[in-house]
Design an enzyme around this catalytic site. Structure first.
Site, PDB file in Angstrom:
ATOM      1  N   ARG A  27       0.788  -1.190   0.020  1.00  0.00           N
ATOM      2  CA  ARG A  27      -0.001  -0.061   0.004  1.00  0.00           C
ATOM      3  C   ARG A  27       0.888   1.368   0.111  1.00  0.00           C
ATOM      4  O   ARG A  27       0.417   2.348  -0.323  1.00  0.00           O
ATOM      5  CB  ARG A  27      -0.981  -0.033   1.317  1.00  0.00           C
ATOM      6  CG  ARG A  27      -1.924  -1.170   1.340  1.00  0.00           C
ATOM      7  CD  ARG A  27      -2.796  -1.087   2.310  1.00  0.00           C
ATOM      8  NE  ARG A  27      -3.517   0.259   2.619  1.00  0.00           N
ATOM      9  CZ  ARG A  27      -4.870   0.317   2.257  1.00  0.00           C
ATOM     10  NH1 ARG A  27      -5.541  -0.658   1.763  1.00  0.00           N
ATOM     11  NH2 ARG A  27      -5.435   1.387   2.265  1.00  0.00           N
ATOM     12  N   GLY A 101      -4.286   9.786   4.232  1.00  0.00           N
ATOM     13  CA  GLY A 101      -5.098  10.775   3.758  1.00  0.00           C
ATOM     14  C   GLY A 101      -4.396  12.144   3.613  1.00  0.00           C
ATOM     15  O   GLY A 101      -3.386  12.106   3.436  1.00  0.00           O
ATOM     16  N   LYS A 485      -0.265  -1.461 -18.285  1.00  0.00           N
ATOM     17  CA  LYS A 485       0.620  -2.527 -17.536  1.00  0.00           C
ATOM     18  C   LYS A 485       2.055  -2.518 -17.649  1.00  0.00           C
ATOM     19  O   LYS A 485       2.819  -2.355 -16.929  1.00  0.00           O
ATOM     20  CB  LYS A 485       0.009  -3.960 -17.912  1.00  0.00           C
ATOM     21  CG  LYS A 485      -1.124  -4.352 -17.206  1.00  0.00           C
ATOM     22  CD  LYS A 485      -0.880  -4.758 -15.618  1.00  0.00           C
ATOM     23  CE  LYS A 485      -2.316  -4.360 -14.943  1.00  0.00           C
ATOM     24  NZ  LYS A 485      -2.659  -3.053 -15.067  1.00  0.00           N
ATOM     25  N   HIS A 504      -4.329   9.216 -37.368  1.00  0.00           N
ATOM     26  CA  HIS A 504      -4.532  10.626 -36.780  1.00  0.00           C
ATOM     27  C   HIS A 504      -3.591  11.122 -35.982  1.00  0.00           C
ATOM     28  O   HIS A 504      -3.712  11.946 -35.062  1.00  0.00           O
ATOM     29  CB  HIS A 504      -6.104  10.777 -36.595  1.00  0.00           C
ATOM     30  CG  HIS A 504      -7.008  10.609 -37.511  1.00  0.00           C
ATOM     31  ND1 HIS A 504      -7.237  11.383 -38.453  1.00  0.00           N
ATOM     32  CD2 HIS A 504      -7.902   9.217 -37.445  1.00  0.00           C
ATOM     33  CE1 HIS A 504      -8.408  10.716 -39.161  1.00  0.00           C
ATOM     34  NE2 HIS A 504      -8.591   9.254 -38.651  1.00  0.00           N
ATOM     35  N   LYS A 603      -0.999   0.325  -4.139  1.00  0.00           N
ATOM     36  CA  LYS A 603      -2.187  -0.398  -4.316  1.00  0.00           C
ATOM     37  C   LYS A 603      -3.584   0.316  -4.660  1.00  0.00           C
ATOM     38  O   LYS A 603      -4.524   0.246  -5.327  1.00  0.00           O
ATOM     39  CB  LYS A 603      -2.089  -1.541  -3.571  1.00  0.00           C
ATOM     40  CG  LYS A 603      -3.349  -2.799  -3.704  1.00  0.00           C
ATOM     41  CD  LYS A 603      -3.321  -3.163  -5.433  1.00  0.00           C
ATOM     42  CE  LYS A 603      -4.025  -4.190  -5.724  1.00  0.00           C
ATOM     43  NZ  LYS A 603      -4.005  -4.447  -7.284  1.00  0.00           N
TER      44      LYS A 603
END
Length: 608
Positions: A27, A101, A485, A504, A603
């Site tokens: 995380r 946060g 990825k 284009h 994550k």
């Protein structure tokens, strides 16, 4: 994004906190820190880099402590240094705070507190919380935290300890997830259940605006008005073995290879052969409610947004409903046109993505019906939507999402089938879709068997500097996902485009050094994409193509072909995305990248 763990009980706290941090490192991994209370003193250790750096510098200080908090950081305010790592403390060194946060009014709070004599040592927004709690501390830590948070604008999941209340942790959340782990004579606080699974599977998810006082003997949860509220204890239904690598070198590879089983879990018990439809018990919307819907909005971020693009094709083609896909990060700032006849579907692996959660709340405020497609039971989105579909993909630890993506598409296919059968889809069409869905797990196993040849391709193209991914129809989103990825784990610049749009602009990039990946199964736009391949070949581009087994036409045109089994057009993205996951993985490994924890990423993005 960022990880929190706290412990109070009879055990030595530091080993518990370190174990929890290691489970949370996916995380955030810019820095890490621990704060414990030992003999009436606050002991704080912090280090830049990964948790191993913190562990290596820990001395004997605080070794006997039984109360503590810890944090692994994904940097927002302030560089990823030991000085900016959490936990942060107050001037007196009595209070420690770890925070997930963003405090949006931190500059004004810092100025006010500095004027009152508080001394700041970091560049973070979080440090103001420690000083603010110190300012309001008059004998009760929970009251000081509650008072301080009333001054705060922004999002937070926080844990707080004080030497004056050595057997207490105060936790609070607003926009950033927290849960309590319940033990026997000990309790835990964490931002993710993986941090506490070694000790308990009984958890209480804190709701928005709630504050908890946690001691070894129990816990008390209060709302914003300091009123005690009742809570529900949930049981985590997976164990530690599901979040360990199980012999694979990386979580990402493990999760890629788990996709046949994760897809079976998404589909299990939900397909009705005879009726040619799906059983979705968690929608909490009656057929009559759904027939009143005249428009669908899908909103998500990142990989989930790509899944939403596939869902848009499905819903418009088979359920015949106008459907739009919105970036969740833009949705609520656009004054969106939604009302009670709009169905808003929010998609998030974690169920905690801050932008997606904010989009959900805006949709509800405007009167829309809401559904969630999430992986984590008990997550904020899962609790706040009117109904939804759990994808049951199992824990996904690798930062680059793989199995959640294919399960999200499968969940969207189930919902499309159900809604289409309510509207205009015939029973024969429904049965065809049910049959095709049932074949997918076995077909995915066949795709994964191609891994050795994809590894050889990865070896050949590991030194590329730019890669173009092209697809059409259902597989344009797969091109976007394949490019994502590659760039997020290998740091190679890659772009996804609709194949026809190449003319284009992007065609100017193509030369003999430019690999171009076509997602080109045999589908309704097959003839058109053949023409696009010819355009790249004419300019010397090196062409890799994901094609349907037996497609000799494209196989004869390209430098390298990766085959997938034949399926319905709407389901090809589930099969065609997996070779691109394996290709990105193989290239990243050969470039020496940390595929599970790519730089600058985390994550679960719980900040806007």
């Amino acid at each position: 994004m960022c990880g929190i763990v706290g412990y109070v009980g009879p055990r030595k706290a530091i080993p518990v906190l370190l174990e929890g941090l290691k489970r949370l490192e996916y995380r955030g991994y810019d820095s890490a820190g621990i704060a414990v209370i030992a003999d009436g003193t606050l002991v704080i250790e912090k280090a830049a880099g990964r948790i191993a750096a913190l562990e290596s510098q820990l001395g004997k200080g605080g070794a006997a402590a039984t109360t503590g908090i810890a944090h692994t950081r994904w940097a927002t305010h302030g560089a990823p240094t030991s000085r900016n790592a959490h936990p942060h403390s107050d001037c007196a060194g009595h209070i420690a705070v770890a925070h997930n946060g963003i405090i949006e009014n931190h500059a004004a709070l810092r100025q006010m507190l500095a004027a009152k004599g508080h001394r700041f040592v970091s560049e973070t927004d979080t440090e103001v919380l420690a000083h603010l709690i110190e300012q309001f501390y008059h004998g009760a830590l929970d009251e000081a935290v509650a008072t301080a948070l009333r001054e705060v604008e922004g999002t937070y999941g926080i844990v707080v300890i004080s030497v004056k209340e050595p057997d207490t942790i105060v936790a609070a959340r607003s926009g950033s997830p927290l849960l309590l782990g319940l033990g026997d004579g000990e309790n835990f606080v964490a931002s993710d259940p993986s941090a506490v699974l070694a000790w308990t599977r009984s958890v209480v998810y804190l709701d928005e605006g709630h504050l908890a006082v946690v001691t070894p003997s129990g816990y008390q949860v209060k709302d914003r008005h300091a009123v005690t509220v009742s809570t529900e204890v949930s049981q985590i239904d997976w164990d530690l073995t599901t979040i360990e690598r199980g012999g694979y070198p990386h979580f990402m590879l493990k999760e890629i290879c788990e996709q046949p089983e994760s897809l079976r879990n998404t589909l299990r018990g939900r397909l009705l052969d005879e009726e040619g439809t799906a059983r979705l018990g968690g929608l909490n919307l009656s057929p009559e409610d759904l027939l009143k819907v005249d428009r669908v909005v899908l909103t998500a971020c990142g990989t989930s947004w790509h899944a939403a693009l596939v869902g848009e094709h499905m819903l418009e083609e088979l359920a015949r409903l106008p459907t739009e896909v919105e970036y969740a990060s833009e949705f609520r700032y656009r004054n969106p046109l939604v009302d009670e006849r709009t169905l808003v579907i929010v998609i998030s692996q974690s169920g905690e993505t801050a932008d997606t959660l904010a989009a959900l709340r805006e949709a509800k405020r405007r009167g829309a019906r809401t559904l969630g497609i999430v992986n984590v039971v008990g997550s904020s989105i899962a609790r706040e939507v009117d109904g939804g579909i759990f994808i049951h993909a199992g824990p996904e630890i690798g930062v680059a999402s793989t199995k959640a993506f294919t399960s999200q598409i499968a969940a969207l296919a189930l919902f499309t089938l159900y809604l289409g059968r309510l509207r205009s889809l015939s029973i024969l069409q429904g049965r065809e879709i049910v049959h095709a869905l049932k074949q997918l797990p076995g077909q995915l196993e066949a795709v994964l068997a191609r891994r050795p040849e994809i590894e050889r391709l990865a070896e050949r193209y590991a030194r590329a500097t730019n890669v173009l991914y092209l697809g059409r129809g259902y597989n344009f989103p797969v091109a976007l996902e394949g490019a994502l990825k590659l760039k997020e784990i290998s740091y190679i610049h890659a772009e996804g485009y609709p194949a026809a749009e190449m003319k284009h602009g992007p065609i100017a990039l193509i030369d003999e050094l430019m690999p171009v990946v076509f997602v080109a199964p045999r589908d309704a736009v097959h003839a058109k994409i053949v023409s696009n391949i010819e355009e790249v070949r004419a300019r010397g581009g090196r062409v890799i193509a994901v094609i349907t087994e037996g497609d000799q036409e494209i196989a004869g045109l390209v430098d390298h072909a990766i085959t997938i089994p034949e399926t319905l057009d709407m389901l090809t993205p589930i099969l065609s995305s997996v070779p691109l996951q394996l290709l990105a993985y193989g290239i990243a490994v050969r470039r020496g990248c940390n595929v599970d924890q790519p730089r600058n990423l985390a994550k679960s993005v719980t900040v806007e």
